[in-house]
Design a protein around this motif. Structure first.
Motif, PDB file in Angstrom:
ATOM      1  N   LEU A  65      45.603   4.787 -14.996  1.00 11.05           N
ATOM      2  CA  LEU A  65      46.230   4.555 -14.152  1.00 11.05           C
ATOM      3  C   LEU A  65      46.982   5.608 -13.433  1.00 11.05           C
ATOM      4  O   LEU A  65      46.786   6.872 -14.089  1.00 11.05           O
ATOM      5  N   ASP A  66      46.739   5.281 -12.107  1.00  9.37           N
ATOM      6  CA  ASP A  66      47.405   7.080 -11.209  1.00  9.37           C
ATOM      7  C   ASP A  66      49.076   6.869 -11.507  1.00  9.37           C
ATOM      8  O   ASP A  66      50.132   5.985 -10.799  1.00  9.37           O
ATOM      9  N   THR A  67      49.543   8.241 -12.181  1.00 10.10           N
ATOM     10  CA  THR A  67      50.778   8.087 -12.763  1.00 10.10           C
ATOM     11  C   THR A  67      51.615   8.208 -12.070  1.00 10.10           C
ATOM     12  O   THR A  67      52.840   8.885 -11.867  1.00 10.10           O
ATOM     13  N   ARG A  68      51.050   9.053 -10.482  1.00 10.14           N
ATOM     14  CA  ARG A  68      52.258   9.798  -9.641  1.00 10.14           C
ATOM     15  C   ARG A  68      53.145   8.439  -8.963  1.00 10.14           C
ATOM     16  O   ARG A  68      53.758   8.140  -7.902  1.00 10.14           O
ATOM     17  N   VAL A  69      52.092   6.864  -9.515  1.00  6.50           N
ATOM     18  CA  VAL A  69      52.571   5.836  -8.577  1.00  6.50           C
ATOM     19  C   VAL A  69      53.566   4.922  -9.020  1.00  6.50           C
ATOM     20  O   VAL A  69      53.041   4.593  -9.934  1.00  6.50           O
ATOM     21  N   PRO A  70      54.694   4.656  -9.176  1.00  7.01           N
ATOM     22  CA  PRO A  70      55.704   4.662 -10.425  1.00  7.01           C
ATOM     23  C   PRO A  70      55.588   2.595  -9.826  1.00  7.01           C
ATOM     24  O   PRO A  70      54.672   2.101  -8.896  1.00  7.01           O
ATOM     25  N   ALA A  71      55.691   1.828 -10.748  1.00  7.83           N
ATOM     26  CA  ALA A  71      56.032   1.129 -10.600  1.00  7.83           C
ATOM     27  C   ALA A  71      58.000   0.352 -11.069  1.00  7.83           C
ATOM     28  O   ALA A  71      58.511   0.720 -11.929  1.00  7.83           O
ATOM     29  N   VAL A  72      57.708  -1.030 -10.220  1.00 11.84           N
ATOM     30  CA  VAL A  72      58.915  -1.488 -10.086  1.00 11.84           C
ATOM     31  C   VAL A  72      58.918  -3.600 -10.838  1.00 11.84           C
ATOM     32  O   VAL A  72      58.313  -3.997 -10.089  1.00 11.84           O
ATOM     33  N   VAL A  73      59.058  -3.476 -11.858  1.00 12.76           N
ATOM     34  CA  VAL A  73      59.521  -4.353 -12.506  1.00 12.76           C
ATOM     35  C   VAL A  73      60.706  -5.046 -12.611  1.00 12.76           C
ATOM     36  O   VAL A  73      61.819  -5.043 -12.570  1.00 12.76           O
ATOM     37  N   LEU A  74      59.965  -7.021 -11.479  1.00 17.71           N
ATOM     38  CA  LEU A  74      61.402  -7.568 -10.580  1.00 17.71           C
ATOM     39  C   LEU A  74      61.346  -8.649 -11.473  1.00 17.71           C
ATOM     40  O   LEU A  74      60.574  -9.193 -11.905  1.00 17.71           O
ATOM     41  N   ARG A  75      62.781  -8.928 -12.545  1.00 21.19           N
ATOM     42  CA  ARG A  75      62.642 -10.379 -12.387  1.00 21.19           C
ATOM     43  C   ARG A  75      64.249 -10.976 -12.093  1.00 21.19           C
ATOM     44  O   ARG A  75      65.140 -10.309 -12.556  1.00 21.19           O
TER      45      ARG A  75
END
Length: 494
Positions: A4-14
Protein backbone atom coordinates in the motif's frame (compact mmCIF):
# COMPACT_ATOMS: atom_id res chain seq x y z
CA UNK A 1 8.01 -1.26 -2.39
CA UNK A 2 5.24 -1.76 0.20
CA UNK A 3 1.93 -3.15 -0.99
CA UNK A 4 0.00 0.00 0.00
CA UNK A 5 0.97 3.64 -0.41
CA UNK A 6 1.92 4.33 3.20
CA UNK A 7 2.07 8.09 2.55
CA UNK A 8 -1.75 8.11 2.49
CA UNK A 9 -3.41 7.63 5.88
CA UNK A 10 -6.81 6.01 6.45
CA UNK A 11 -9.78 7.10 8.55
CA UNK A 12 -11.98 4.25 9.82
CA UNK A 13 -15.47 5.62 10.51
CA UNK A 14 -18.19 3.97 12.58
CA UNK A 15 -21.32 5.74 13.84
CA UNK A 16 -23.00 2.74 15.46
CA UNK A 17 -21.80 2.65 19.07
CA UNK A 18 -21.73 -1.12 19.42
CA UNK A 19 -18.45 -1.90 21.26
CA UNK A 20 -18.44 -5.53 20.12
CA UNK A 21 -17.95 -4.88 16.39
CA UNK A 22 -14.90 -6.92 15.47
CA UNK A 23 -14.95 -5.71 11.86
CA UNK A 24 -13.71 -2.29 12.97
CA UNK A 25 -10.75 -3.91 14.67
CA UNK A 26 -10.17 -5.97 11.52
CA UNK A 27 -9.95 -2.81 9.38
CA UNK A 28 -7.53 -1.17 11.82
CA UNK A 29 -5.28 -4.22 11.84
CA UNK A 30 -5.44 -4.78 8.08
CA UNK A 31 -4.32 -1.26 7.22
CA UNK A 32 -1.96 -0.85 10.19
CA UNK A 33 -0.10 -4.04 9.42
CA UNK A 34 0.49 -2.73 5.90
CA UNK A 35 2.17 0.36 7.34
CA UNK A 36 -0.72 2.81 6.89
CA UNK A 37 -1.37 5.47 9.55
CA UNK A 38 -4.84 4.62 10.86
CA UNK A 39 -7.22 7.12 12.49
CA UNK A 40 -10.45 5.88 14.08
CA UNK A 41 -13.57 8.04 14.25
CA UNK A 42 -15.82 5.98 16.52
CA UNK A 43 -16.95 5.60 20.10
CA UNK A 44 -13.91 3.69 21.36
CA UNK A 45 -14.15 4.59 25.05
CA UNK A 46 -15.78 1.28 25.92
CA UNK A 47 -14.39 -0.72 23.02
CA UNK A 48 -11.24 -2.85 22.68
CA UNK A 49 -10.44 -1.15 19.35
CA UNK A 50 -8.63 1.80 20.93
CA UNK A 51 -6.21 -0.64 22.62
CA UNK A 52 -4.87 -1.82 19.27
CA UNK A 53 -1.29 -0.84 18.64
CA UNK A 54 -2.27 -0.08 15.04
CA UNK A 55 -4.48 2.89 16.00
CA UNK A 56 -2.53 6.07 15.39
CA UNK A 57 -5.22 8.29 16.92
CA UNK A 58 -8.85 7.96 18.02
CA UNK A 59 -11.27 10.82 17.36
CA UNK A 60 -14.71 11.60 18.82
CA UNK A 61 -17.50 10.36 16.54
CA UNK A 62 -20.33 12.55 15.24
CA UNK A 63 -23.28 12.97 17.62
CA UNK A 64 -25.66 11.42 15.08
CA UNK A 65 -25.76 10.02 11.56
CA UNK A 66 -26.99 13.16 9.80
CA UNK A 67 -24.84 14.09 6.79
CA UNK A 68 -24.14 17.57 8.22
CA UNK A 69 -22.89 16.15 11.54
CA UNK A 70 -20.74 13.52 9.83
CA UNK A 71 -19.26 16.03 7.41
CA UNK A 72 -18.43 18.50 10.20
CA UNK A 73 -16.59 15.88 12.27
CA UNK A 74 -14.71 14.46 9.28
CA UNK A 75 -13.58 17.94 8.24
CA UNK A 76 -12.25 18.54 11.75
CA UNK A 77 -10.35 15.25 11.61
CA UNK A 78 -9.00 16.13 8.16
CA UNK A 79 -7.67 19.39 9.57
CA UNK A 80 -5.77 17.48 12.24
CA UNK A 81 -4.34 14.97 9.76
CA UNK A 82 -3.25 17.65 7.30
CA UNK A 83 -3.31 15.57 4.12
CA UNK A 84 -5.88 13.56 2.11
CA UNK A 85 -6.88 10.21 3.60
CA UNK A 86 -8.79 7.13 2.46
CA UNK A 87 -12.17 6.97 4.23
CA UNK A 88 -13.36 3.52 5.34
CA UNK A 89 -17.00 3.52 6.57
CA UNK A 90 -17.72 0.43 8.68
CA UNK A 91 -21.53 0.54 9.11
CA UNK A 92 -24.49 1.37 6.90
CA UNK A 93 -25.16 4.74 8.55
CA UNK A 94 -21.62 5.98 7.99
CA UNK A 95 -21.49 4.61 4.43
CA UNK A 96 -24.74 6.40 3.57
CA UNK A 97 -23.65 9.68 5.18
CA UNK A 98 -20.27 9.57 3.42
CA UNK A 99 -21.91 8.95 0.04
CA UNK A 100 -24.39 11.78 0.57
CA UNK A 101 -21.63 14.26 1.43
CA UNK A 102 -19.00 13.02 -1.03
CA UNK A 103 -18.68 16.34 -2.83
CA UNK A 104 -18.12 18.20 0.43
CA UNK A 105 -15.47 15.70 1.53
CA UNK A 106 -13.66 15.33 -1.79
CA UNK A 107 -10.93 17.85 -0.92
CA UNK A 108 -9.88 15.89 2.17
CA UNK A 109 -10.86 12.27 1.58
CA UNK A 110 -10.51 9.65 -1.13
CA UNK A 111 -13.84 7.95 -1.80
CA UNK A 112 -15.22 5.69 -4.55
CA UNK A 113 -17.23 7.46 -7.25
CA UNK A 114 -20.58 6.24 -6.04
CA UNK A 115 -23.82 8.14 -6.75
CA UNK A 116 -24.98 9.68 -3.47
CA UNK A 117 -28.33 7.88 -3.39
CA UNK A 118 -27.07 4.43 -4.36
CA UNK A 119 -25.62 3.42 -0.98
CA UNK A 120 -28.91 4.30 0.68
CA UNK A 121 -30.90 2.52 -1.98
CA UNK A 122 -29.15 -0.83 -1.66
CA UNK A 123 -29.05 -0.68 2.16
CA UNK A 124 -32.77 0.07 2.37
CA UNK A 125 -34.45 -3.31 2.54
CA UNK A 126 -37.60 -1.91 0.95
CA UNK A 127 -35.64 -0.68 -2.07
CA UNK A 128 -33.69 -3.88 -2.52
CA UNK A 129 -36.56 -5.52 -4.40
CA UNK A 130 -36.30 -3.13 -7.34
CA UNK A 131 -32.55 -3.67 -7.41
CA UNK A 132 -33.01 -7.44 -7.60
CA UNK A 133 -35.78 -7.21 -10.19
CA UNK A 134 -33.67 -5.02 -12.46
CA UNK A 135 -30.70 -7.38 -12.24
CA UNK A 136 -32.77 -10.60 -12.36
CA UNK A 137 -31.49 -11.73 -8.97
CA UNK A 138 -33.83 -13.93 -6.87
CA UNK A 139 -35.30 -12.29 -3.78
CA UNK A 140 -38.01 -13.77 -1.52
CA UNK A 141 -41.58 -12.57 -1.63
CA UNK A 142 -42.05 -9.50 0.58
CA UNK A 143 -45.13 -7.43 1.34
CA UNK A 144 -45.25 -3.92 2.79
CA UNK A 145 -48.38 -3.51 4.93
CA UNK A 146 -50.08 -0.13 5.20
CA UNK A 147 -52.09 -0.89 8.34
CA UNK A 148 -52.12 -3.24 11.31
CA UNK A 149 -54.97 -5.17 9.74
CA UNK A 150 -53.04 -5.51 6.50
CA UNK A 151 -50.01 -6.78 8.45
CA UNK A 152 -52.15 -9.58 9.89
CA UNK A 153 -53.56 -10.38 6.45
CA UNK A 154 -50.10 -10.40 4.89
CA UNK A 155 -48.71 -12.98 7.32
CA UNK A 156 -51.73 -15.16 6.58
CA UNK A 157 -50.88 -14.89 2.92
CA UNK A 158 -47.18 -15.54 3.43
CA UNK A 159 -47.73 -18.36 5.90
CA UNK A 160 -46.35 -18.72 9.40
CA UNK A 161 -43.69 -18.31 10.47
CA UNK A 162 -42.92 -15.19 8.46
CA UNK A 163 -40.04 -12.75 8.68
CA UNK A 164 -40.47 -9.12 9.73
CA UNK A 165 -37.81 -6.48 9.01
CA UNK A 166 -37.54 -2.74 9.35
CA UNK A 167 -36.49 -1.30 6.01
CA UNK A 168 -33.87 1.05 7.48
CA UNK A 169 -32.50 -0.68 10.57
CA UNK A 170 -29.88 1.99 11.16
CA UNK A 171 -32.74 4.31 12.21
CA UNK A 172 -33.89 2.10 15.08
CA UNK A 173 -33.64 3.91 18.43
CA UNK A 174 -30.48 3.04 20.32
CA UNK A 175 -30.99 1.04 23.50
CA UNK A 176 -34.58 0.11 22.64
CA UNK A 177 -36.14 -3.32 22.37
CA UNK A 178 -36.93 -3.19 18.64
CA UNK A 179 -34.91 -5.69 16.63
CA UNK A 180 -33.99 -5.23 12.98
CA UNK A 181 -35.27 -8.74 12.13
CA UNK A 182 -37.71 -11.00 13.94
CA UNK A 183 -39.49 -14.24 13.17
CA UNK A 184 -43.25 -13.68 13.40
CA UNK A 185 -45.30 -16.65 14.57
CA UNK A 186 -48.76 -15.10 14.86
CA UNK A 187 -50.98 -12.45 13.30
CA UNK A 188 -51.01 -10.67 16.64
CA UNK A 189 -47.24 -10.24 16.53
CA UNK A 190 -47.48 -8.73 13.07
CA UNK A 191 -50.12 -6.24 14.20
CA UNK A 192 -48.09 -5.26 17.26
CA UNK A 193 -44.98 -4.67 15.20
CA UNK A 194 -46.81 -2.51 12.68
CA UNK A 195 -48.12 -0.29 15.48
CA UNK A 196 -44.48 0.55 16.31
CA UNK A 197 -43.66 1.84 12.83
CA UNK A 198 -43.30 5.46 13.93
CA UNK A 199 -40.96 4.41 16.73
CA UNK A 200 -38.85 2.33 14.32
CA UNK A 201 -38.44 5.22 11.88
CA UNK A 202 -38.97 3.19 8.70
CA UNK A 203 -41.40 0.83 7.02
CA UNK A 204 -42.20 -2.68 8.23
CA UNK A 205 -41.60 -5.47 5.74
CA UNK A 206 -43.15 -8.93 5.96
CA UNK A 207 -41.63 -11.65 3.89
CA UNK A 208 -41.73 -15.33 3.16
CA UNK A 209 -39.53 -17.43 5.39
CA UNK A 210 -36.87 -19.50 3.66
CA UNK A 211 -36.18 -22.44 6.00
CA UNK A 212 -32.63 -23.11 7.15
CA UNK A 213 -30.63 -26.12 6.13
CA UNK A 214 -27.14 -27.38 5.58
CA UNK A 215 -25.00 -25.17 3.31
CA UNK A 216 -27.81 -22.66 2.71
CA UNK A 217 -26.33 -19.49 4.25
CA UNK A 218 -23.72 -17.73 2.15
CA UNK A 219 -22.10 -14.33 1.75
CA UNK A 220 -19.96 -12.56 -0.82
CA UNK A 221 -17.46 -9.82 0.01
CA UNK A 222 -15.86 -7.85 -2.78
CA UNK A 223 -14.52 -4.55 -4.03
CA UNK A 224 -15.79 -2.96 -7.24
CA UNK A 225 -12.93 -0.88 -8.61
CA UNK A 226 -13.13 2.31 -10.69
CA UNK A 227 -13.72 0.24 -13.85
CA UNK A 228 -16.52 -1.74 -12.23
CA UNK A 229 -14.55 -5.00 -12.00
CA UNK A 230 -15.16 -7.01 -8.83
CA UNK A 231 -11.78 -7.49 -7.19
CA UNK A 232 -10.54 -9.08 -3.97
CA UNK A 233 -12.90 -10.89 -1.60
CA UNK A 234 -14.88 -13.93 -2.60
CA UNK A 235 -17.75 -16.26 -1.63
CA UNK A 236 -18.03 -17.66 1.87
CA UNK A 237 -20.27 -20.17 3.62
CA UNK A 238 -21.70 -19.46 7.05
CA UNK A 239 -21.00 -22.61 9.01
CA UNK A 240 -22.20 -21.33 12.38
CA UNK A 241 -24.20 -18.29 13.48
CA UNK A 242 -24.99 -16.59 16.75
CA UNK A 243 -27.72 -16.09 17.77
CA UNK A 244 -28.77 -19.31 16.13
CA UNK A 245 -31.35 -18.56 13.51
CA UNK A 246 -30.57 -14.93 12.69
CA UNK A 247 -27.15 -13.93 13.87
CA UNK A 248 -23.70 -12.90 12.79
CA UNK A 249 -21.19 -15.29 11.30
CA UNK A 250 -19.54 -17.13 14.16
CA UNK A 251 -17.66 -19.43 11.79
CA UNK A 252 -17.25 -18.76 8.09
CA UNK A 253 -15.27 -20.57 5.42
CA UNK A 254 -13.98 -19.32 2.08
CA UNK A 255 -15.75 -21.66 -0.35
CA UNK A 256 -15.71 -21.48 -4.16
CA UNK A 257 -19.14 -20.67 -5.60
CA UNK A 258 -19.27 -19.46 -9.25
CA UNK A 259 -23.02 -18.76 -8.99
CA UNK A 260 -22.54 -16.18 -6.24
CA UNK A 261 -19.76 -14.46 -8.16
CA UNK A 262 -21.92 -14.29 -11.26
CA UNK A 263 -24.86 -12.83 -9.29
CA UNK A 264 -22.57 -10.28 -7.63
CA UNK A 265 -20.99 -9.16 -10.91
CA UNK A 266 -24.45 -8.84 -12.45
CA UNK A 267 -25.62 -6.60 -9.60
CA UNK A 268 -22.51 -4.42 -9.77
CA UNK A 269 -22.88 -4.01 -13.52
CA UNK A 270 -26.59 -3.21 -13.36
CA UNK A 271 -26.14 -0.63 -10.60
CA UNK A 272 -22.83 0.91 -11.58
CA UNK A 273 -21.76 0.27 -8.01
CA UNK A 274 -18.24 1.21 -6.88
CA UNK A 275 -16.56 0.42 -3.58
CA UNK A 276 -16.67 -2.30 -0.92
CA UNK A 277 -19.73 -4.52 -0.73
CA UNK A 278 -21.00 -7.28 1.57
CA UNK A 279 -23.86 -9.42 0.27
CA UNK A 280 -25.84 -12.05 2.20
CA UNK A 281 -27.55 -14.93 0.39
CA UNK A 282 -29.85 -17.80 1.36
CA UNK A 283 -30.18 -20.84 -0.90
CA UNK A 284 -33.75 -22.07 -1.33
CA UNK A 285 -34.01 -25.77 -0.52
CA UNK A 286 -36.77 -26.28 -3.11
CA UNK A 287 -35.48 -24.39 -6.14
CA UNK A 288 -31.75 -24.44 -5.24
CA UNK A 289 -31.58 -20.75 -6.21
CA UNK A 290 -29.63 -18.19 -4.19
CA UNK A 291 -31.75 -15.34 -2.86
CA UNK A 292 -30.16 -12.01 -2.01
CA UNK A 293 -31.02 -11.13 1.57
CA UNK A 294 -28.98 -7.98 2.22
CA UNK A 295 -26.73 -5.61 0.32
CA UNK A 296 -24.37 -3.77 2.67
CA UNK A 297 -22.41 -0.90 1.05
CA UNK A 298 -19.36 -1.35 3.30
CA UNK A 299 -17.07 -4.10 4.63
CA UNK A 300 -18.74 -6.97 6.48
CA UNK A 301 -17.59 -7.83 9.98
CA UNK A 302 -15.88 -11.01 8.75
CA UNK A 303 -14.12 -9.40 5.74
CA UNK A 304 -10.73 -10.54 7.03
CA UNK A 305 -11.67 -14.07 6.00
CA UNK A 306 -10.81 -13.06 2.45
CA UNK A 307 -7.18 -12.03 2.71
CA UNK A 308 -5.84 -13.74 -0.39
CA UNK A 309 -2.44 -15.11 -1.29
CA UNK A 310 -1.28 -11.65 -2.42
CA UNK A 311 -2.11 -10.19 0.99
CA UNK A 312 -5.15 -8.29 -0.29
CA UNK A 313 -8.56 -8.03 1.38
CA UNK A 314 -11.41 -5.68 0.44
CA UNK A 315 -10.20 -2.86 2.71
CA UNK A 316 -6.69 -3.02 1.27
CA UNK A 317 -8.20 -3.18 -2.23
CA UNK A 318 -10.08 0.05 -1.44
CA UNK A 319 -6.85 1.77 -0.39
CA UNK A 320 -4.94 0.46 -3.41
CA UNK A 321 -7.56 1.56 -5.93
CA UNK A 322 -8.17 5.02 -4.46
CA UNK A 323 -4.43 5.77 -4.28
CA UNK A 324 -3.93 4.80 -7.92
CA UNK A 325 -2.21 1.49 -7.35
CA UNK A 326 -3.29 -1.66 -9.17
CA UNK A 327 -5.19 -4.30 -7.22
CA UNK A 328 -3.29 -7.58 -7.75
CA UNK A 329 -5.11 -10.47 -9.32
CA UNK A 330 -6.81 -12.57 -6.67
CA UNK A 331 -5.03 -15.61 -5.32
CA UNK A 332 -7.90 -17.39 -3.49
CA UNK A 333 -7.19 -19.29 -0.30
CA UNK A 334 -10.16 -21.64 -0.41
CA UNK A 335 -10.91 -23.36 2.87
CA UNK A 336 -9.60 -20.51 5.02
CA UNK A 337 -11.78 -19.90 8.09
CA UNK A 338 -12.84 -16.92 10.16
CA UNK A 339 -13.90 -17.58 13.76
CA UNK A 340 -15.46 -15.30 16.38
CA UNK A 341 -13.95 -17.10 19.32
CA UNK A 342 -16.45 -16.53 22.13
CA UNK A 343 -19.33 -17.80 19.98
CA UNK A 344 -17.51 -20.77 18.48
CA UNK A 345 -14.80 -21.89 20.92
CA UNK A 346 -14.62 -25.43 19.59
CA UNK A 347 -13.99 -24.12 16.09
CA UNK A 348 -11.24 -21.87 17.44
CA UNK A 349 -9.61 -24.85 19.15
CA UNK A 350 -9.71 -27.19 16.15
CA UNK A 351 -6.75 -27.51 13.83
CA UNK A 352 -6.96 -25.29 10.74
CA UNK A 353 -4.74 -26.80 8.02
CA UNK A 354 -6.11 -24.40 5.37
CA UNK A 355 -5.64 -21.28 7.49
CA UNK A 356 -7.76 -19.33 9.96
CA UNK A 357 -8.23 -15.79 11.28
CA UNK A 358 -9.66 -15.12 14.74
CA UNK A 359 -11.81 -12.07 15.31
CA UNK A 360 -10.13 -10.88 18.53
CA UNK A 361 -6.95 -12.80 19.27
CA UNK A 362 -3.82 -11.78 17.36
CA UNK A 363 -0.25 -12.59 18.38
CA UNK A 364 0.97 -9.22 17.05
CA UNK A 365 -1.81 -7.18 18.72
CA UNK A 366 -2.72 -8.69 22.08
CA UNK A 367 -4.16 -5.73 23.98
CA UNK A 368 -7.61 -5.66 22.30
CA UNK A 369 -8.07 -9.26 23.41
CA UNK A 370 -7.26 -8.39 26.99
CA UNK A 371 -9.68 -5.45 26.88
CA UNK A 372 -12.42 -7.57 25.36
CA UNK A 373 -11.95 -10.19 28.07
CA UNK A 374 -13.07 -7.74 30.76
CA UNK A 375 -15.72 -6.05 28.63
CA UNK A 376 -17.34 -9.30 27.57
CA UNK A 377 -17.22 -10.72 31.08
CA UNK A 378 -19.07 -7.68 32.43
CA UNK A 379 -21.60 -7.89 29.61
CA UNK A 380 -22.36 -11.56 30.22
CA UNK A 381 -22.61 -11.01 34.00
CA UNK A 382 -24.97 -8.08 33.52
CA UNK A 383 -27.25 -10.00 31.16
CA UNK A 384 -27.27 -13.02 33.44
CA UNK A 385 -28.21 -10.81 36.40
CA UNK A 386 -31.06 -9.25 34.43
CA UNK A 387 -32.45 -12.66 33.52
CA UNK A 388 -32.19 -13.94 37.08
CA UNK A 389 -34.00 -10.86 38.39
CA UNK A 390 -36.70 -11.20 35.74
CA UNK A 391 -37.19 -14.86 36.61
CA UNK A 392 -37.43 -14.06 40.31
CA UNK A 393 -39.91 -11.24 39.66
CA UNK A 394 -42.05 -13.53 37.50
CA UNK A 395 -42.12 -16.24 40.15
CA UNK A 396 -43.07 -13.70 42.81
CA UNK A 397 -45.88 -12.40 40.60
CA UNK A 398 -47.29 -15.89 40.13
CA UNK A 399 -47.19 -16.52 43.88
CA UNK A 400 -49.05 -13.25 44.52
CA UNK A 401 -51.60 -14.07 41.84
CA UNK A 402 -52.17 -17.55 43.27
CA UNK A 403 -52.69 -16.08 46.74
CA UNK A 404 -55.18 -13.53 45.37
CA UNK A 405 -57.39 -16.20 43.85
CA UNK A 406 -58.43 -17.61 40.48
CA UNK A 407 -59.50 -14.28 38.94
CA UNK A 408 -56.09 -12.70 39.38
CA UNK A 409 -54.34 -15.86 38.21
CA UNK A 410 -56.31 -15.89 34.96
CA UNK A 411 -55.24 -12.30 34.28
CA UNK A 412 -51.55 -12.73 35.01
CA UNK A 413 -50.80 -16.38 34.55
CA UNK A 414 -49.07 -18.21 31.73
CA UNK A 415 -52.06 -17.89 29.40
CA UNK A 416 -51.95 -14.11 29.31
CA UNK A 417 -50.13 -12.61 26.32
CA UNK A 418 -48.07 -9.44 26.16
CA UNK A 419 -49.74 -6.12 25.56
CA UNK A 420 -49.55 -4.64 22.09
CA UNK A 421 -46.18 -3.07 21.53
CA UNK A 422 -44.74 -4.53 24.68
CA UNK A 423 -41.61 -5.73 22.91
CA UNK A 424 -41.35 -8.89 24.98
CA UNK A 425 -39.37 -11.90 23.83
CA UNK A 426 -42.57 -13.59 22.72
CA UNK A 427 -43.29 -10.70 20.40
CA UNK A 428 -39.76 -10.70 19.08
CA UNK A 429 -39.81 -14.40 18.32
CA UNK A 430 -36.83 -16.75 18.14
CA UNK A 431 -35.20 -15.14 15.13
CA UNK A 432 -33.23 -12.86 17.43
CA UNK A 433 -31.83 -13.05 20.92
CA UNK A 434 -32.44 -9.84 22.84
CA UNK A 435 -29.62 -10.73 25.20
CA UNK A 436 -27.07 -11.11 22.45
CA UNK A 437 -26.12 -7.46 22.15
CA UNK A 438 -27.32 -4.14 23.49
CA UNK A 439 -29.53 -2.58 20.86
CA UNK A 440 -30.30 -5.87 19.17
CA UNK A 441 -27.05 -6.23 17.27
CA UNK A 442 -25.22 -9.50 17.75
CA UNK A 443 -22.44 -9.20 20.26
CA UNK A 444 -19.02 -10.60 19.71
CA UNK A 445 -16.28 -11.06 22.24
CA UNK A 446 -12.77 -12.38 22.59
CA UNK A 447 -11.03 -15.29 24.18
CA UNK A 448 -9.28 -14.78 27.48
CA UNK A 449 -5.71 -14.36 26.32
CA UNK A 450 -2.73 -15.02 28.54
CA UNK A 451 0.78 -13.81 27.90
CA UNK A 452 2.45 -16.08 25.39
CA UNK A 453 -0.68 -18.12 24.77
CA UNK A 454 -1.64 -19.53 21.40
CA UNK A 455 -5.17 -19.81 20.00
CA UNK A 456 -5.26 -23.51 20.78
CA UNK A 457 -4.70 -22.90 24.48
CA UNK A 458 -7.15 -20.08 25.14
CA UNK A 459 -9.96 -20.51 27.65
CA UNK A 460 -13.29 -18.90 26.73
CA UNK A 461 -15.86 -16.96 28.66
CA UNK A 462 -18.88 -18.02 26.67
CA UNK A 463 -19.57 -20.93 24.36
CA UNK A 464 -23.09 -20.93 22.91
CA UNK A 465 -22.14 -20.54 19.29
CA UNK A 466 -20.51 -23.86 18.60
CA UNK A 467 -23.71 -25.39 17.28
CA UNK A 468 -24.95 -25.75 13.75
CA UNK A 469 -25.79 -22.82 11.57
CA UNK A 470 -29.26 -21.34 11.32
CA UNK A 471 -30.89 -18.66 9.22
CA UNK A 472 -28.50 -15.76 8.97
CA UNK A 473 -31.26 -13.29 8.43
CA UNK A 474 -34.23 -13.24 6.09
CA UNK A 475 -34.68 -12.33 2.49
CA UNK A 476 -36.48 -9.18 1.53
CA UNK A 477 -38.43 -8.42 -1.65
CA UNK A 478 -40.34 -5.17 -1.43
CA UNK A 479 -43.57 -4.71 -3.31
CA UNK A 480 -46.42 -2.28 -2.88
CA UNK A 481 -48.82 -3.06 -0.09
CA UNK A 482 -51.02 -6.02 -0.82
CA UNK A 483 -49.58 -6.64 -4.28
CA UNK A 484 -47.63 -9.57 -5.60
CA UNK A 485 -44.23 -10.13 -7.14
CA UNK A 486 -43.30 -12.11 -10.20
CA UNK A 487 -44.18 -15.75 -10.61
CA UNK A 488 -40.51 -16.68 -10.52
CA UNK A 489 -40.08 -14.94 -7.19
CA UNK A 490 -43.18 -16.66 -5.81
CA UNK A 491 -41.90 -20.05 -6.85
CA UNK A 492 -38.44 -19.48 -5.52
CA UNK A 493 -39.69 -18.40 -2.11
CA UNK A 494 -41.75 -21.48 -1.38
Amino acid sequence: MPLLDTRVPAVVLRIDRNPFHHGTLGAVRSLGRAGVEVHVVADTAGSPVHRSRFVHRAHTPPPDASPDAVRAVLQQVAGRIGRPAVLVPMDDASAIAAARTRDGLAASYLLPELPGALAERVADKAELAAVCAAADVPHPLTLIPDSAARAAADVRRLGLPAVAKWSRPWLLPAGGDLRSTVLVRSERQARELYLRTEEAGSRLLLQAYLPPGQDRDWFFHGYADRSGAVRAGGPGRKQSAWPRGAGLTAVGRWTPNPQLRELTERLVGELGYRGVLDLDFRRCGVTDRYHLLDFNPRPGAQFRLFEDGAGVDVVRALHLDLTGRPVPDALPRSGREFVVENYAPLAALRAAPTGRELAWYAPDDRMPGWAMCGLWGRHVSRRLGQRLRATAAGAAGLRRAAAAGPAATSATGPGAGPAAGSGTDSAAGPATDSAAVPGGRPASGPPVPTPGSSPSSLPFLHSPGSGTSGPSGSAVVSVSSGTSVTDNEKASSR
